[in-house]
Design a protein around this motif. Sequence first.
Motif, PDB file in Angstrom:
ATOM      1  N   VAL A 120      -9.961 119.202 -11.546  1.00  6.78           N
ATOM      2  CA  VAL A 120     -10.849 118.182 -12.094  1.00  6.78           C
ATOM      3  C   VAL A 120     -10.026 116.936 -12.392  1.00  6.78           C
ATOM      4  CG1 VAL A 120     -10.520 118.828 -14.494  1.00  6.78           C
ATOM      5  CG2 VAL A 120     -12.663 117.748 -13.796  1.00  6.78           C
TER       6      VAL A 120
ATOM      7  N   MET B 258      -9.223 127.345 -13.712  1.00  2.46           N
ATOM      8  CA  MET B 258      -9.866 126.752 -14.899  1.00  2.46           C
ATOM      9  C   MET B 258      -8.897 125.827 -15.631  1.00  2.46           C
ATOM     10  SD  MET B 258     -12.887 127.008 -15.860  1.00  2.46           S
ATOM     11  CE  MET B 258     -13.923 128.449 -15.992  1.00  2.46           C
TER      12      MET B 258
ATOM     13  N   GLU C  53      -3.926 119.650 -14.106  1.00  5.09           N
ATOM     14  CA  GLU C  53      -3.528 121.053 -14.008  1.00  5.09           C
ATOM     15  C   GLU C  53      -3.005 121.525 -15.345  1.00  5.09           C
ATOM     16  OE1 GLU C  53      -0.693 121.675 -10.817  1.00  5.09           O
ATOM     17  OE2 GLU C  53      -1.805 120.176  -9.655  1.00  5.09           O
TER      18      GLU C  53
ATOM     19  N   GLU D 160     -13.813 123.124 -20.919  1.00  8.09           N
ATOM     20  CA  GLU D 160     -13.263 123.762 -19.721  1.00  8.09           C
ATOM     21  C   GLU D 160     -13.857 123.121 -18.481  1.00  8.09           C
ATOM     22  OE1 GLU D 160     -13.638 127.947 -19.840  1.00  8.09           O
ATOM     23  OE2 GLU D 160     -12.064 128.130 -21.367  1.00  8.09           O
ATOM     24  N   TYR D 161     -12.977 122.923 -17.503  1.00 10.22           N
ATOM     25  CA  TYR D 161     -13.421 122.317 -16.250  1.00 10.22           C
ATOM     26  C   TYR D 161     -12.854 123.132 -15.097  1.00 10.22           C
ATOM     27  CZ  TYR D 161     -14.595 118.250 -19.084  1.00 10.22           C
ATOM     28  OH  TYR D 161     -15.118 117.424 -20.032  1.00 10.22           O
ATOM     29  N   HIS D 162     -13.393 122.831 -13.909  1.00 11.43           N
ATOM     30  CA  HIS D 162     -12.884 123.557 -12.733  1.00 11.43           C
ATOM     31  C   HIS D 162     -11.491 123.043 -12.378  1.00 11.43           C
ATOM     32  CE1 HIS D 162     -13.336 120.087 -10.007  1.00 11.43           C
ATOM     33  NE2 HIS D 162     -14.394 119.800 -10.744  1.00 11.43           N
ATOM     34  N   ASP D 163     -10.761 123.843 -11.626  1.00 10.95           N
ATOM     35  CA  ASP D 163      -9.420 123.435 -11.209  1.00 10.95           C
ATOM     36  C   ASP D 163      -9.488 122.127 -10.435  1.00 10.95           C
ATOM     37  OD1 ASP D 163      -7.791 125.298 -12.324  1.00 10.95           O
ATOM     38  OD2 ASP D 163      -8.080 126.755 -10.697  1.00 10.95           O
TER      39      ASP D 163
END
Length: 741
Positions: A18, A1, A52, A13-16
């Motif tokens: 992104v 995340m 990241e 929040e975004y996915h890893d």
Amino acid sequence: MVRVKLPDGSVKEYHDGVCPREIAEGIGKRLAEAAVAATAEGQVVDLDRPLENGHDQPITLRILTSKDREALDVLRHSTAHVMARAIMRLFPGVRLAFGPTTANGFYYDVVVPGRSLSEDDFPAIEAEMARITKDAEPFERFTLPVDDARKFVADLGQAFKVEHIDDELHRYGVLSFYRQGEFVDLCRGPHIPHAGKVGAFKLLSIAGAYWKGRTDREVLQRVYGTAFFDKKDLDAYVAQVEEARKRDHRRLGRELNLFTISPLVGPGLILWMPRGATVRGILESFIKDELVRRGYQPVYTPHIGKIELYQTSGHYPYYRDSQFPTLKMPADSSAKELLDGLLAGTLDDEAQRMLLARAGIAERLPDHRTAADGHPVTGATRSYFEMGQAERIGYLEQTCDFEEYLLRPMNCPHHIQIYAAQPRSYRELPLRLAEFGTVYRYEQSGELSGLTRVRGFTQDDAHLFCTHDQVRGEFRTTMEMTQFFLDSCLGLSDYRVRLSRSDPDDPKYQGAAGDIWRRAEGDIRSVLDEMNLPYDEAPGEAAFYGPKADFIVRDCIGRQWQLGTVQLDYVLPERFGLQYIGPDNQPHRPVMIHRAPLGSMERFMGILIEHFAGAFPLWLAPEQVRVLPISDKVAEYAHTVHSRLLAAGLRAALDVRPEKIGAKIRDAQLEKIPVMLVVGAREAENQSVSYRDRQAGDQGAMPLDEAIARIKAESDSRRAPQAAAPPVAATTEETAADHTY
RNA sequence: GCACUGGUCGUCCAGCGGCGAGGACUCCGCACCCGUAAUGCGGCGACGUGGGUUCGAGUCCCACCCGGUGCUCCA
């Protein structure tokens, strides 16, 4: 995340993994299309760069569009790639060096094998670049471990890139590349998403540059260009450059008859014409008055001095290369007569024999055995009288004692001699000796430029001799005086201050013991801090005798020049053994401060001309007011007005040419005369004038007395009004360092 | 110093190996006697220097000098 904080303060929040592009798409289609790059934690990154979370804090992210200055740098760097790609398409085997952005554009250093590029090649390169931007291919980033990267660039035949990896980049484990179609370049990035974002570009110039700036390395060709998102911006930039060109002091100097340079006198040697000399003279008297007020005393010293003076001061060995060659004078008058006579070819052997003997050179001849008659005899080596004329001269030049003089490269040794001319008491200190001192330095030919870089110039110089306790106070008042001249009187406030320090690794600073230098640098720093003057530090820029604070300004083309300087010196008093007797009745070593608030009159005038675009404020204008008679019929009254102006102490002229008033006004405007007084029949009748201001135009009629009072008041106020519009856009500092490969 | 680039009246610009070197501004002269950014007419005035190629060079080549841009240097 991944947690991301956006400029509006929201955290999402975004996915890893992104990337900024996805985030922009999530925010809106328009933004996604306009996006050029992004900043993550203040660092500019590609839109495709996965984000990241390094730590718990959310990443501060900003999407950059064409409106952001950072985006322009990215665009220009990408355009540099496009240009390199175009050049490689046109000329096979091109080797690439560095291609960074600059304040106003970009450049790329290239080597085209077996050929040199010229500006004639620009149309072809630009056409190829246009094709590339039209294709709008993406910039794709990929990374390689450093060893693979090295092999990769080696296989591409890019020797400079290989060397760059070996020299500097090997410490990074992984290196990044950018691919655009067939073109791949080792590059830190970031880049625009695709070449289609380049809205407008233009190649500007081409110049030589050394690989890594080292004289002993390959010469590269540096191709300069600029790029914008929008054609309008490019046009505006081109127009702005054109404007700057118009205020170039070299051009204005000619147009306004301020100064000239004659190849017959020599390059880099300024001839001040009456109008320029007037401005300079006013400036000098103004400064002289201020100096008197501040306890300075005037001195005059000669432009040359014996070489021993400079050997003692230490200037000679350090600056040998940039001095004019020494002037040599035979110490003995007979030897001089002999040399002069030989050069003129007017001496027979008998006369030479006599002079040789009188100069005491005869016994130093190659064969000095003397026959009974006192004449030298011929021995195993060639005797003087067997030599040809040129050989005789050469021989004498080796044998005679010469007095050698130097055209002075600095004034301080002369001033020091004045200090040293008598015993000094602490009661005399600080002793402030001032002189508009002319110095000569043999600058490299490629470096000369108008008034800003010359071979003979006059410093508004002074040397302060003081006690250790007085150093900081004197340093401070000197800095304040410099600010006073620049800000309040000349309206020249666009400067920065640089603390030029020693570089411990440079042998030229060995002479000074570490403690003294540290103390001197500390003194300067604390004064600057006390004054709240922002400054940056430049190690290795100090004079060989001490650190200094320099005032740096920019000319209209964006080049930066050092003007005023205040330098601390513990070395020269030592070298010359200067002393004063202290209250303890013991000798002490004084400290010197070298200072020149304007630097050199030549350079300062150059900057001033550009600053005012040639339209000097009234108090400096070479011609303050011009009388313009409407016709010959009022010639008599016009003369009266002119005389009255002169009598009032104004610099006035009278235009009696048989021209119409419109033409006279136009000419006066173009010559940037601050005030025009138009007089015709109406004015002659009632002792009035029609007042026209250079800036504001026609002000209507007023009594002559009132006009004179008005001009005088304005002149005495020393106001610097309309400090002309700012020059080139170059307001940001070089960003080259951000894109070093 | 190095790389690139340029050098034509005082200034700014024209000038395919055929030149009797052209224009604009400036300057000088004449006429006009005029009201807030250009009156008209006429005149003077130049191929950076030195070599070379060519029947012929401002034009092509070489060297030098001077300028511009950048690099290096910079007290």
